[in-house]
Design a protein around this motif. Structure first.
Motif, PDB file in Angstrom:
ATOM      1  N   MET A  25       0.810  -1.216   0.000  1.00 46.74           N
ATOM      2  CA  MET A  25       0.000   0.000   0.000  1.00 46.74           C
ATOM      3  C   MET A  25       0.846   1.271   0.000  1.00 46.74           C
ATOM      4  N   ILE A  26       2.181   1.136   0.098  1.00 46.39           N
ATOM      5  CA  ILE A  26       3.020   2.330   0.133  1.00 46.39           C
ATOM      6  C   ILE A  26       2.869   3.132  -1.153  1.00 46.39           C
ATOM      7  N   PHE A  28       0.331   3.785  -2.839  1.00 46.00           N
ATOM      8  CA  PHE A  28      -0.843   4.663  -2.849  1.00 46.00           C
ATOM      9  C   PHE A  28      -0.554   6.013  -2.209  1.00 46.00           C
ATOM     10  N   LEU A  29       0.508   6.102  -1.402  1.00 41.14           N
ATOM     11  CA  LEU A  29       0.861   7.388  -0.799  1.00 41.14           C
ATOM     12  C   LEU A  29       1.397   8.368  -1.836  1.00 41.14           C
ATOM     13  N   PHE A  30       1.905   7.850  -2.967  1.00 39.21           N
ATOM     14  CA  PHE A  30       2.493   8.710  -3.987  1.00 39.21           C
ATOM     15  C   PHE A  30       1.487   9.125  -5.053  1.00 39.21           C
ATOM     16  N   TYR A  33      -0.445  12.950  -5.117  1.00 40.90           N
ATOM     17  CA  TYR A  33       0.422  14.111  -4.915  1.00 40.90           C
ATOM     18  C   TYR A  33       0.012  15.290  -5.782  1.00 40.90           C
ATOM     19  N   TRP A  36      -1.584  18.353  -3.923  1.00 42.10           N
ATOM     20  CA  TRP A  36      -0.886  19.315  -3.071  1.00 42.10           C
ATOM     21  C   TRP A  36       0.445  19.787  -3.653  1.00 42.10           C
TER      22      TRP A  36
END
Length: 223
Positions: A25-26, A28-30, A33, A36
């Motif tokens: 799932m890491i 999905f943090l990117f 973007y 913002w």
């Protein structure tokens, strides 16, 4: 020896819970973007990539599958992020496990088969006998086409997992030779690892693209 060699791929943690799978799932943090960050070269390249994939998948799927490209583009992005994250040190490579790759390919294949056989039964039967096949060979072709159709999710899963494992094993084997190497051999090892890392970066993109394109082609055959 083989157990120790492949133990680098084990999803084990000290807490007794396989938290390493949460590394999937890491990526999905990117993704969000763009909300913002101001538009930059990275976002322009990313948007160009998505538009190119959308155009290509739309051609493969046909005009009757508008909106389906989003699923295959998301599949490409998910596999791409996991492949790239596995190249970083101490990050678990989920796409090198059949439990992960089969979880991606098997539901897709089952859904394609269910949709095709329930909605386009005659079309699916026609696919079992290629055009121009002699009458004598038709029973054999039905058997061959059926087997090739059944093993599709397995070939998708094994292709992705095997390519990820092969490169990581080479990197691991070369890295283990470092402590016992002399200075001159160490320079060769580092150069070889850099070249292998570049090759693995290309493999990460290619395998994600191949998985998404083959899934798109399997979906287009059911229409």
């Amino acid at each position: 020896m083989m157990t120790n060699l492949f133990s680098v791929f084990d999803p084990s943690t000290s807490l007794g819970v396989p938290f390493n799978w949460l590394g999937c799932m890491i990526g999905f943090l990117f993704i969000p973007y763009i909300f913002w960050f101001l538009p930059n070269r990275t976002s322009l390249i990313w948007n160009k990539l998505l538009q190119t994939l959308h155009t290509e998948f739309k051609i493969l799927l046909g005009l009757n599958s508008l909106g389906s490209t989003l699923m295959f583009i998301s599949l490409f992005i998910f596999i791409l992020f996991n492949n790239f994250l596995g190249l970083f040190p101490y990050i678990f490579t989920s796409t090198s496990h059949l439990s992960m790759t089969l979880a991606l390919s098997l539901p897709l294949w089952i859904s394609f088969m269910c949709y095709g056989w329930f909605n386009h039964t005659q079309h699916m039967f026609a696919h079992l006998v290629p055009q121009g096949t002699p009458t004598v060979l038709m029973p054999f072709m039905v058997c061959i086409e059926t087997i090739s159709n059944v093993i599709r999710p397995g070939t998708l899963a094994v292709r992705l997992a095997a390519n990820m494992i092969a490169g990581h094993l080479l990197l691991t084997l070369l890295g283990n030779q470092g402590p016992a190497a002399t200075s001159s051999i160490l320079v060769l090892l580092i150069s070889a690892q850099i070249l292998l890392l570049m090759l693995e970066s290309a493999v990460a993109v290619i395998q994600a693209y191949v998985f998404a394109v083959l899934s798109t082609l399997y979906s287009s055959e059911t229409h």
